[in-house]
Design an enzyme around this catalytic site. Structure first.
Site, PDB file in Angstrom:
ATOM      1  N   HIS A   1       8.057 -25.094   7.559  1.00  0.00           N
ATOM      2  CA  HIS A   1       7.029 -25.855   8.284  1.00  0.00           C
ATOM      3  C   HIS A   1       5.600 -25.567   7.830  1.00  0.00           C
ATOM      4  O   HIS A   1       4.762 -26.452   7.887  1.00  0.00           O
ATOM      5  CB  HIS A   1       7.120 -25.565   9.789  1.00  0.00           C
ATOM      6  CG  HIS A   1       8.292 -26.242  10.443  1.00  0.00           C
ATOM      7  ND1 HIS A   1       8.465 -26.273  11.796  1.00  0.00           N
ATOM      8  CD2 HIS A   1       9.345 -26.908   9.910  1.00  0.00           C
ATOM      9  CE1 HIS A   1       9.585 -26.944  12.084  1.00  0.00           C
ATOM     10  NE2 HIS A   1      10.153 -27.323  10.953  1.00  0.00           N
ATOM     11  N   ASN A   2       5.326 -24.336   7.418  1.00  0.00           N
ATOM     12  CA  ASN A   2       3.935 -23.963   7.099  1.00  0.00           C
ATOM     13  C   ASN A   2       3.675 -23.886   5.600  1.00  0.00           C
ATOM     14  O   ASN A   2       2.535 -23.647   5.188  1.00  0.00           O
ATOM     15  CB  ASN A   2       3.568 -22.619   7.746  1.00  0.00           C
ATOM     16  CG  ASN A   2       3.972 -22.531   9.205  1.00  0.00           C
ATOM     17  OD1 ASN A   2       4.779 -21.689   9.595  1.00  0.00           O
ATOM     18  ND2 ASN A   2       3.452 -23.420  10.025  1.00  0.00           N
TER      19      ASN A   2
ATOM     20  N   ASP B   1       0.847  -1.188   0.000  1.00  0.00           N
ATOM     21  CA  ASP B   1       0.000   0.000   0.000  1.00  0.00           C
ATOM     22  C   ASP B   1       0.887   1.243   0.000  1.00  0.00           C
ATOM     23  O   ASP B   1       2.116   1.144  -0.098  1.00  0.00           O
ATOM     24  CB  ASP B   1      -1.031  -0.038   1.149  1.00  0.00           C
ATOM     25  CG  ASP B   1      -0.428   0.233   2.522  1.00  0.00           C
ATOM     26  OD1 ASP B   1       0.796   0.462   2.609  1.00  0.00           O
ATOM     27  OD2 ASP B   1      -1.187   0.204   3.508  1.00  0.00           O
ATOM     28  N   HIS B   2       0.250   2.407   0.120  1.00  0.00           N
ATOM     29  CA  HIS B   2       0.965   3.695   0.037  1.00  0.00           C
ATOM     30  C   HIS B   2       2.069   3.823   1.087  1.00  0.00           C
ATOM     31  O   HIS B   2       3.080   4.475   0.837  1.00  0.00           O
ATOM     32  CB  HIS B   2      -0.034   4.847   0.197  1.00  0.00           C
ATOM     33  CG  HIS B   2      -0.886   4.707   1.426  1.00  0.00           C
ATOM     34  ND1 HIS B   2      -1.970   3.856   1.466  1.00  0.00           N
ATOM     35  CD2 HIS B   2      -0.789   5.267   2.654  1.00  0.00           C
ATOM     36  CE1 HIS B   2      -2.519   3.917   2.674  1.00  0.00           C
ATOM     37  NE2 HIS B   2      -1.810   4.758   3.412  1.00  0.00           N
TER      38      HIS B   2
ATOM     39  N   ARG C   1       6.440   0.128   8.500  1.00  0.00           N
ATOM     40  CA  ARG C   1       6.582   0.954   9.697  1.00  0.00           C
ATOM     41  C   ARG C   1       7.177   0.141  10.844  1.00  0.00           C
ATOM     42  O   ARG C   1       7.239   0.611  11.978  1.00  0.00           O
ATOM     43  CB  ARG C   1       5.216   1.521  10.095  1.00  0.00           C
ATOM     44  CG  ARG C   1       4.667   2.485   9.049  1.00  0.00           C
ATOM     45  CD  ARG C   1       3.235   2.906   9.360  1.00  0.00           C
ATOM     46  NE  ARG C   1       2.750   3.831   8.339  1.00  0.00           N
ATOM     47  CZ  ARG C   1       1.464   4.023   8.058  1.00  0.00           C
ATOM     48  NH1 ARG C   1       0.539   3.352   8.722  1.00  0.00           N
ATOM     49  NH2 ARG C   1       1.101   4.871   7.121  1.00  0.00           N
TER      50      ARG C   1
ATOM     51  N   ARG D   1       4.805 -34.850   9.458  1.00  0.00           N
ATOM     52  CA  ARG D   1       3.968 -34.008  10.325  1.00  0.00           C
ATOM     53  C   ARG D   1       3.687 -32.628   9.752  1.00  0.00           C
ATOM     54  O   ARG D   1       2.609 -32.078   9.964  1.00  0.00           O
ATOM     55  CB  ARG D   1       4.590 -33.902  11.713  1.00  0.00           C
ATOM     56  CG  ARG D   1       5.902 -33.159  11.787  1.00  0.00           C
ATOM     57  CD  ARG D   1       6.537 -33.336  13.163  1.00  0.00           C
ATOM     58  NE  ARG D   1       7.616 -32.390  13.413  1.00  0.00           N
ATOM     59  CZ  ARG D   1       8.841 -32.500  12.929  1.00  0.00           C
ATOM     60  NH1 ARG D   1       9.151 -33.510  12.127  1.00  0.00           N
ATOM     61  NH2 ARG D   1       9.768 -31.611  13.226  1.00  0.00           N
ATOM     62  N   HIS D   2       4.632 -32.062   8.994  1.00  0.00           N
ATOM     63  CA  HIS D   2       4.393 -30.703   8.492  1.00  0.00           C
ATOM     64  C   HIS D   2       3.315 -30.693   7.412  1.00  0.00           C
ATOM     65  O   HIS D   2       2.445 -29.828   7.406  1.00  0.00           O
ATOM     66  CB  HIS D   2       5.690 -30.089   7.967  1.00  0.00           C
ATOM     67  CG  HIS D   2       6.732 -29.972   9.036  1.00  0.00           C
ATOM     68  ND1 HIS D   2       6.484 -29.365  10.243  1.00  0.00           N
ATOM     69  CD2 HIS D   2       8.010 -30.435   9.100  1.00  0.00           C
ATOM     70  CE1 HIS D   2       7.561 -29.434  11.003  1.00  0.00           C
ATOM     71  NE2 HIS D   2       8.503 -30.088  10.339  1.00  0.00           N
TER      72      HIS D   2
ATOM     73  N   ARG E   1      -0.077 -31.125   9.027  1.00  0.00           N
ATOM     74  CA  ARG E   1      -0.596 -29.927   9.693  1.00  0.00           C
ATOM     75  C   ARG E   1      -1.066 -28.872   8.680  1.00  0.00           C
ATOM     76  O   ARG E   1      -2.084 -28.206   8.887  1.00  0.00           O
ATOM     77  CB  ARG E   1       0.470 -29.361  10.634  1.00  0.00           C
ATOM     78  CG  ARG E   1       0.692 -30.273  11.820  1.00  0.00           C
ATOM     79  CD  ARG E   1       1.969 -30.003  12.552  1.00  0.00           C
ATOM     80  NE  ARG E   1       2.191 -31.020  13.589  1.00  0.00           N
ATOM     81  CZ  ARG E   1       3.360 -31.206  14.201  1.00  0.00           C
ATOM     82  NH1 ARG E   1       4.413 -30.459  13.891  1.00  0.00           N
ATOM     83  NH2 ARG E   1       3.487 -32.143  15.120  1.00  0.00           N
TER      84      ARG E   1
ATOM     85  N   CYS F   1       2.626  -3.610   3.947  1.00  0.00           N
ATOM     86  CA  CYS F   1       1.803  -2.438   4.261  1.00  0.00           C
ATOM     87  C   CYS F   1       2.435  -1.786   5.483  1.00  0.00           C
ATOM     88  O   CYS F   1       3.636  -1.956   5.703  1.00  0.00           O
ATOM     89  CB  CYS F   1       0.325  -2.817   4.452  1.00  0.00           C
ATOM     90  SG  CYS F   1      -0.044  -3.897   5.842  1.00  0.00           S
ATOM     91  N   GLY F   2       1.679  -1.053   6.275  1.00  0.00           N
ATOM     92  CA  GLY F   2       2.287  -0.395   7.433  1.00  0.00           C
ATOM     93  C   GLY F   2       2.817  -1.396   8.443  1.00  0.00           C
ATOM     94  O   GLY F   2       3.935  -1.284   8.942  1.00  0.00           O
ATOM     95  N   THR F   3       1.977  -2.382   8.749  1.00  0.00           N
ATOM     96  CA  THR F   3       2.368  -3.419   9.714  1.00  0.00           C
ATOM     97  C   THR F   3       2.592  -4.786   9.084  1.00  0.00           C
ATOM     98  O   THR F   3       3.139  -5.683   9.725  1.00  0.00           O
ATOM     99  CB  THR F   3       1.240  -3.605  10.750  1.00  0.00           C
ATOM    100  OG1 THR F   3       0.047  -3.976  10.036  1.00  0.00           O
ATOM    101  CG2 THR F   3       0.989  -2.335  11.547  1.00  0.00           C
ATOM    102  N   GLY F   4       2.071  -4.977   7.888  1.00  0.00           N
ATOM    103  CA  GLY F   4       2.079  -6.295   7.244  1.00  0.00           C
ATOM    104  C   GLY F   4       0.821  -7.086   7.559  1.00  0.00           C
ATOM    105  O   GLY F   4       0.535  -8.100   6.916  1.00  0.00           O
TER     106      GLY F   4
END
Ligand code: RB5
Length: 151
Positions: free
Chosen positions: A98-99, A8-9, A109, A133-134, A137, A65-68
């Site tokens: 893992h994910n 974003d901006h 920011r 296991r991964h 899950r 973005c600002g925080t993600g």
């Protein structure tokens, strides 16, 4: 490998740093915007990158973005997508291993230029460990999505 990027901006300057960095490492980068600092809505760009991954236009994605957080929440609403917010390289590596996350997100920011480069490198240099296991899950996560859609 082809990487889709969206922002974003608040993240335009950091996006440019990350794009240059990825290109210098030999990645092909597709920039889904935004392209100016004019105020915009992060869900639009989270969705664009997520849909590009599902469509096979790009292999993996980077969202800023600002925080993600907002942009990753939007991406995660696209069926099949796993987007993870990471503010440091260890987690960025583990969300691939893992994910099997296809998208890394972080905040302009929150992290500086050098940390952002380390985060994307850790993410892109890691591989899903698969099997056992991964995979089980990750399958369980995706099963929640399937069950939710049939409600
Ligand atoms: C925009 O001001 C800000 O809300 C956005 O960049 C992001 O931080 C949302 O999660």
């Amino acid at each position: 490998m082809k990487i889709g990027i969206g922002n974003d901006h608040s993240a335009l300057d950091l996006k440019k740093v990350v794009v240059e960095h990825l290109q210098s490492e030999g990645y092909e980068v597709v920039d889904y915007g935004t392209y100016t600092k004019e105020s915009c809505n992060y869900p639009e760009f989270g969705e664009k990158v997520a849909r590009a991954i599902v469509a096979g236009e790009v292999d993996l994605g980077v969202l800023i973005c600002g925080t993600g957080v907002g942009i990753s929440l939007a991406a995660n609403k696209v069926k099949g997508i796993r987007a993870a917010v990471c503010s440091e390289p260890y987690t960025a590596q583990m969300v691939r291993r893992h994910n099997n996350a296809q998208i890394i997100a972080f905040g302009a920011r929150v992290v500086g230029d050098e940390m952002a480069k380390m985060i994307v490198d850790s993410f892109l240099n890691a591989e899903f460990e698969g099997g056992g296991r991964h995979q089980k899950r990750v399958d369980m996560i995706m099963d929640i999505e399937r069950r939710e859609q049939s409600c």
